[in-house]
Design a protein around this motif. Structure first.
Motif, PDB file in Angstrom:
ATOM      1  N   VAL A  32      -8.476  -2.980   9.243  1.00  7.08           N
ATOM      2  CA  VAL A  32      -7.365  -2.120   8.923  1.00  7.08           C
ATOM      3  C   VAL A  32      -7.690  -1.340   8.045  1.00  7.08           C
ATOM      4  CG1 VAL A  32      -5.082  -2.200   8.187  1.00  7.08           C
ATOM      5  CG2 VAL A  32      -5.564  -3.897   9.650  1.00  7.08           C
ATOM      6  N   PHE A  33      -8.370  -1.514   6.926  1.00  2.46           N
ATOM      7  CA  PHE A  33      -8.574  -0.472   5.871  1.00  2.46           C
ATOM      8  C   PHE A  33      -9.660   0.391   6.203  1.00  2.46           C
ATOM      9  CE2 PHE A  33      -7.745  -3.792   2.173  1.00  2.46           C
ATOM     10  CZ  PHE A  33      -6.193  -3.598   2.224  1.00  2.46           C
ATOM     11  N   VAL A  34     -10.262   0.015   6.883  1.00  2.00           N
ATOM     12  CA  VAL A  34     -11.266   1.058   7.618  1.00  2.00           C
ATOM     13  C   VAL A  34     -10.664   1.814   8.688  1.00  2.00           C
ATOM     14  CG1 VAL A  34     -13.324   1.346   8.985  1.00  2.00           C
ATOM     15  CG2 VAL A  34     -13.408  -0.369   7.324  1.00  2.00           C
ATOM     16  N   VAL A  35      -9.690   1.455   9.337  1.00 12.76           N
ATOM     17  CA  VAL A  35      -9.036   2.269  10.275  1.00 12.76           C
ATOM     18  C   VAL A  35      -8.241   3.431   9.584  1.00 12.76           C
ATOM     19  CG1 VAL A  35      -7.128   2.318  12.090  1.00 12.76           C
ATOM     20  CG2 VAL A  35      -8.948   0.636  12.311  1.00 12.76           C
ATOM     21  N   PHE A  36      -7.513   2.878   8.501  1.00 14.09           N
ATOM     22  CA  PHE A  36      -6.710   3.681   7.753  1.00 14.09           C
ATOM     23  C   PHE A  36      -7.682   4.857   7.129  1.00 14.09           C
ATOM     24  CE2 PHE A  36      -3.263   1.062   8.230  1.00 14.09           C
ATOM     25  CZ  PHE A  36      -2.134   1.484   7.405  1.00 14.09           C
ATOM     26  N   ALA A  37      -8.788   4.306   6.794  1.00 12.69           N
ATOM     27  CA  ALA A  37      -9.580   5.417   5.989  1.00 12.69           C
ATOM     28  C   ALA A  37      -9.953   6.555   7.184  1.00 12.69           C
ATOM     29  CB  ALA A  37     -10.965   4.872   5.250  1.00 12.69           C
ATOM     30  N   THR A  67      -8.846   7.369  -2.237  1.00 12.03           N
ATOM     31  CA  THR A  67      -8.036   6.254  -1.493  1.00 12.03           C
ATOM     32  C   THR A  67      -9.218   6.015  -0.383  1.00 12.03           C
ATOM     33  OG1 THR A  67      -5.825   7.080  -2.127  1.00 12.03           O
ATOM     34  CG2 THR A  67      -6.074   5.803  -0.148  1.00 12.03           C
ATOM     35  N   ILE A  68      -9.408   7.007   0.380  1.00  5.87           N
ATOM     36  CA  ILE A  68     -10.609   6.946   1.742  1.00  5.87           C
ATOM     37  C   ILE A  68     -11.725   6.127   1.161  1.00  5.87           C
ATOM     38  CG2 ILE A  68     -11.925   8.196   2.978  1.00  5.87           C
ATOM     39  CD1 ILE A  68      -9.780  10.344   2.984  1.00  5.87           C
ATOM     40  N   ALA A  69     -12.246   6.514  -0.049  1.00  2.79           N
ATOM     41  CA  ALA A  69     -13.486   5.757  -0.464  1.00  2.79           C
ATOM     42  C   ALA A  69     -13.059   4.313  -0.920  1.00  2.79           C
ATOM     43  CB  ALA A  69     -14.024   6.549  -1.709  1.00  2.79           C
ATOM     44  N   ILE A 122       0.857  -1.068  -0.109  1.00  3.06           N
ATOM     45  CA  ILE A 122      -0.010   0.010  -0.031  1.00  3.06           C
ATOM     46  C   ILE A 122       0.663   1.220  -0.047  1.00  3.06           C
ATOM     47  CG2 ILE A 122      -1.521   1.450   1.339  1.00  3.06           C
ATOM     48  CD1 ILE A 122      -2.703  -1.408   2.408  1.00  3.06           C
ATOM     49  N   SER A 123       1.885   1.118   0.867  1.00  2.00           N
ATOM     50  CA  SER A 123       2.728   2.479   0.645  1.00  2.00           C
ATOM     51  C   SER A 123       3.553   2.706  -0.541  1.00  2.00           C
ATOM     52  CB  SER A 123       4.014   1.994   1.779  1.00  2.00           C
ATOM     53  OG  SER A 123       5.058   1.167   1.229  1.00  2.00           O
ATOM     54  N   LEU A 124       3.664   1.622  -1.432  1.00  2.00           N
ATOM     55  CA  LEU A 124       4.238   1.948  -2.726  1.00  2.00           C
ATOM     56  C   LEU A 124       3.234   2.984  -3.539  1.00  2.00           C
ATOM     57  CD1 LEU A 124       5.636  -1.569  -3.495  1.00  2.00           C
ATOM     58  CD2 LEU A 124       6.894   0.442  -2.912  1.00  2.00           C
ATOM     59  N   ILE A 125       2.155   2.511  -3.331  1.00  2.00           N
ATOM     60  CA  ILE A 125       0.931   3.449  -4.144  1.00  2.00           C
ATOM     61  C   ILE A 125       0.975   4.771  -3.634  1.00  2.00           C
ATOM     62  CG2 ILE A 125      -1.772   3.613  -4.533  1.00  2.00           C
ATOM     63  CD1 ILE A 125      -1.804   0.514  -4.146  1.00  2.00           C
ATOM     64  N   PHE A 126       1.062   5.029  -2.254  1.00  2.00           N
ATOM     65  CA  PHE A 126       1.089   6.163  -1.578  1.00  2.00           C
ATOM     66  C   PHE A 126       2.273   7.153  -2.118  1.00  2.00           C
ATOM     67  CE2 PHE A 126      -2.414   4.984   1.255  1.00  2.00           C
ATOM     68  CZ  PHE A 126      -2.791   6.093   1.707  1.00  2.00           C
ATOM     69  N   ASN A 127       3.401   6.520  -2.295  1.00  2.00           N
ATOM     70  CA  ASN A 127       4.557   6.930  -2.638  1.00  2.00           C
ATOM     71  C   ASN A 127       4.571   7.495  -4.204  1.00  2.00           C
ATOM     72  OD1 ASN A 127       7.641   7.297  -2.027  1.00  2.00           O
ATOM     73  ND2 ASN A 127       7.780   6.086  -3.973  1.00  2.00           N
ATOM     74  N   LYS A 128       3.980   6.742  -4.836  1.00  2.00           N
ATOM     75  CA  LYS A 128       3.805   7.078  -6.316  1.00  2.00           C
ATOM     76  C   LYS A 128       2.833   8.136  -6.746  1.00  2.00           C
ATOM     77  CE  LYS A 128       3.630   5.170 -10.965  1.00  2.00           C
ATOM     78  NZ  LYS A 128       4.993   5.711 -11.243  1.00  2.00           N
ATOM     79  N   ARG A 155      -0.990  13.397  -6.537  1.00  2.00           N
ATOM     80  CA  ARG A 155      -1.963  13.639  -7.665  1.00  2.00           C
ATOM     81  C   ARG A 155      -3.522  14.012  -7.091  1.00  2.00           C
ATOM     82  NH1 ARG A 155      -1.193   9.590 -11.764  1.00  2.00           N
ATOM     83  NH2 ARG A 155       1.220   9.557 -12.033  1.00  2.00           N
ATOM     84  N   ASN A 156      -4.221  14.853  -8.008  1.00  2.00           N
ATOM     85  CA  ASN A 156      -5.247  15.324  -7.424  1.00  2.00           C
ATOM     86  C   ASN A 156      -6.502  14.459  -7.162  1.00  2.00           C
ATOM     87  OD1 ASN A 156      -4.329  18.081  -7.950  1.00  2.00           O
ATOM     88  ND2 ASN A 156      -4.946  18.165  -9.986  1.00  2.00           N
ATOM     89  N   TYR A 157      -6.977  14.560  -5.989  1.00  2.00           N
ATOM     90  CA  TYR A 157      -8.275  13.902  -5.639  1.00  2.00           C
ATOM     91  C   TYR A 157      -7.671  12.429  -4.916  1.00  2.00           C
ATOM     92  CZ  TYR A 157     -10.750  17.080  -7.924  1.00  2.00           C
ATOM     93  OH  TYR A 157     -11.484  18.389  -8.573  1.00  2.00           O
ATOM     94  N   PHE A 158      -6.408  12.356  -4.953  1.00  2.00           N
ATOM     95  CA  PHE A 158      -5.828  10.737  -4.388  1.00  2.00           C
ATOM     96  C   PHE A 158      -6.355  10.664  -3.167  1.00  2.00           C
ATOM     97  CE2 PHE A 158      -2.828   8.414  -1.890  1.00  2.00           C
ATOM     98  CZ  PHE A 158      -2.781   7.430  -2.630  1.00  2.00           C
ATOM     99  N   PHE A 159      -6.251  11.528  -1.999  1.00  2.00           N
ATOM    100  CA  PHE A 159      -6.898  11.371  -0.988  1.00  2.00           C
ATOM    101  C   PHE A 159      -8.254  10.726  -0.675  1.00  2.00           C
ATOM    102  CE2 PHE A 159      -2.533  12.346   0.336  1.00  2.00           C
ATOM    103  CZ  PHE A 159      -2.308  11.863   1.505  1.00  2.00           C
ATOM    104  N   PRO A 160      -9.162  11.556  -1.408  1.00  2.00           N
ATOM    105  CA  PRO A 160     -10.558  11.298  -1.242  1.00  2.00           C
ATOM    106  C   PRO A 160     -10.554   9.936  -1.905  1.00  2.00           C
ATOM    107  CG  PRO A 160     -10.261  13.808  -2.158  1.00  2.00           C
ATOM    108  CD  PRO A 160      -9.031  13.153  -1.917  1.00  2.00           C
TER     109      PRO A 160
END
Length: 395
Positions: free
Chosen positions: A269-274, A222-224, A205-211, A215-220
């Motif tokens: 874990v995914f829910v906690v991350f979000a 990713t949360i969804a 997952i960290s590799l996705i964040f690193n790359k 980007r625009n709208y990455f965080f929204p």
């Protein structure tokens, strides 16, 4: 937080939450009287469920933050990456501390190493997980991060899918010290399989964040995505495996259905991350972030107080399964505060403490050297006289 921020504050906040959850979880689990462990009690069942989330979150975050730093730097690849050497050192350090915390010095003075010394716990597994991630990185870094991430994810899925099979293996052909890393038969709290799976998924997952995090709208998005995948794993993974079992007749999938904790906890874990990503702006408290950055020190302090590392004189020895909830709950809160406060004070003065220890060690070695030289100079004339008496030395 802006997307270009160098530090992912929500990760430190998750680490802080996870270590605090672990502190109260260990305290309550170890000291609460068994008479009050009633799954039909709503409060206890909620506490028990959330306690089960702590370890998967901790492993996932450990893999995430280590790999995020591993691939973020531009100083080199492979062995030339300075994070590789730091990671190897960190992994070995965690293994050493894990065994050190289970060392009973009283037993050593009596020439005994107790079986509990060989029990594998969270530090051992996280240390070995870091070494495993480094090994996979070194094997795949020439083929870009995509192969690295896919390899990590594939290993995690295989470990999770085949857990019903290998958990039955006794590994009796291995020495107990090594077998404890792969079986709980001898009392290990955690084993590298399947728990490496969470660290590996955190790394991927960290590799996705690193790359993509700039980007625009990455965080929204990713949360969804994390919420959707997380709730799907929690609610739908068990029926999914049952349907595969019924369609194929393969017993493995029905075994997963009847004990589907790995995939459900991954959903947690995914829910906690979000949730922490959503709340990140509210969680940038200096003390909270410092707690998240001091998890090792907090873990060590709590282990000494609760389990009595080195002496065996911990709370666990005196109050094991003996407290009622009216004592255990405020006791857990006090335990969390004392362990965290002590660890943070240590962090504030860590360099000074290390310097004093180094000076103390140097002084002790000089005293030993002086005593050895003095003893030798004192005994030397007597030895020479004795040798002369028997004609073994010249006058």
């Amino acid at each position: 937080m802006t997307n270009s921020s160098k530090r992912l504050f929500f990760i430190d906040a998750i680490r802080a939450w996870a270590i605090l959850m672990m502190l109260q979880g260990h305290f309550i689990d170890g000291l609460l009287d068994t008479a009050f462990r009633d799954d039909s009690n709503v409060g206890y069942s909620i506490w028990k469920y959330f306690r089960g989330i702590t370890a998967p979150v901790f492993f996932t975050v450990s893999g995430f933050i280590f790999t995020f730093l591993l691939v973020k730097g531009k100083d080199g690849q492979g062995f030339n990456n300075p994070r590789v050497k730091k990671g190897i050192k960190r992994g070995l350090e965690l293994l050493f501390i894990g065994y050190l915390l289970r060392t009973n010095f009283m037993g050593l003075l009596n020439g005994q190493i107790y079986p509990s010394f060989y029990i594998v716990d969270v530090l051992h597994c996280i240390g070995l997980s870091l070494l495993g991630i480094i090994g996979i990185y070194l094997l795949t870094y020439r083929k870009r991060n995509l192969v690295f991430g896919l390899t990590l994810s594939a290993i995690a899925i295989v470990l999770f899918l085949f857990e019903p099979l290998y958990k039955q293996w006794g590994f009796s052909f291995l020495p107990q010290a090594f077998a404890n890393y792969v079986t709980k038969a001898n009392g290990s709290v955690f084993t590298i399989i399947p728990w490496f799976g969470y660290a590996a998924l955190g790394a991927s997952i960290s590799l996705i964040f690193n790359k993509l995090r700039d980007r625009n709208y990455f965080f929204p998005l990713t949360i969804a995505s994390l919420l959707a995948i997380g709730f799907a794993l929690i609610k739908l993974s068990s029926p999914f495996f049952l349907s595969i079992s019924e369609a194929t007749g393969i017993k493995l999938f029905s075994d997963i259905f009847y004990n589907n904790y790995l995939f459900i906890r991954l959903g947690d874990v995914f829910v906690v991350f979000a949730i922490f990503m959503v709340l990140e702006r509210l969680l940038q408290n200096r003390t909270l972030l410092k707690i998240g950055q001091s998890t090792l020190s907090i873990y060590v302090v709590h282990f000494i107080i609760l389990y009595g590392s080195f002496t065996g004189l911990g709370l666990y020895r005196f109050f094991h399964h003996s407290l009622n909830p009216y004592v255990a709950i405020p006791g857990a809160i006090a335990f969390m505060y004392i362990s965290t406060y002590t660890a943070l004070k240590y962090e504030d003065h860590k360099e000074e403490i290390k310097t004093q220890i180094a000076k103390g060690t140097e002084f002790t070695m000089k005293q030993i050297e002086f005593a050895a030289i003095y003893s030798y100079n004192t005994i030397k004339p007597r030895i020479i006289r004795l040798l002369r008496r028997f004609g073994l030395a010249k006058n």
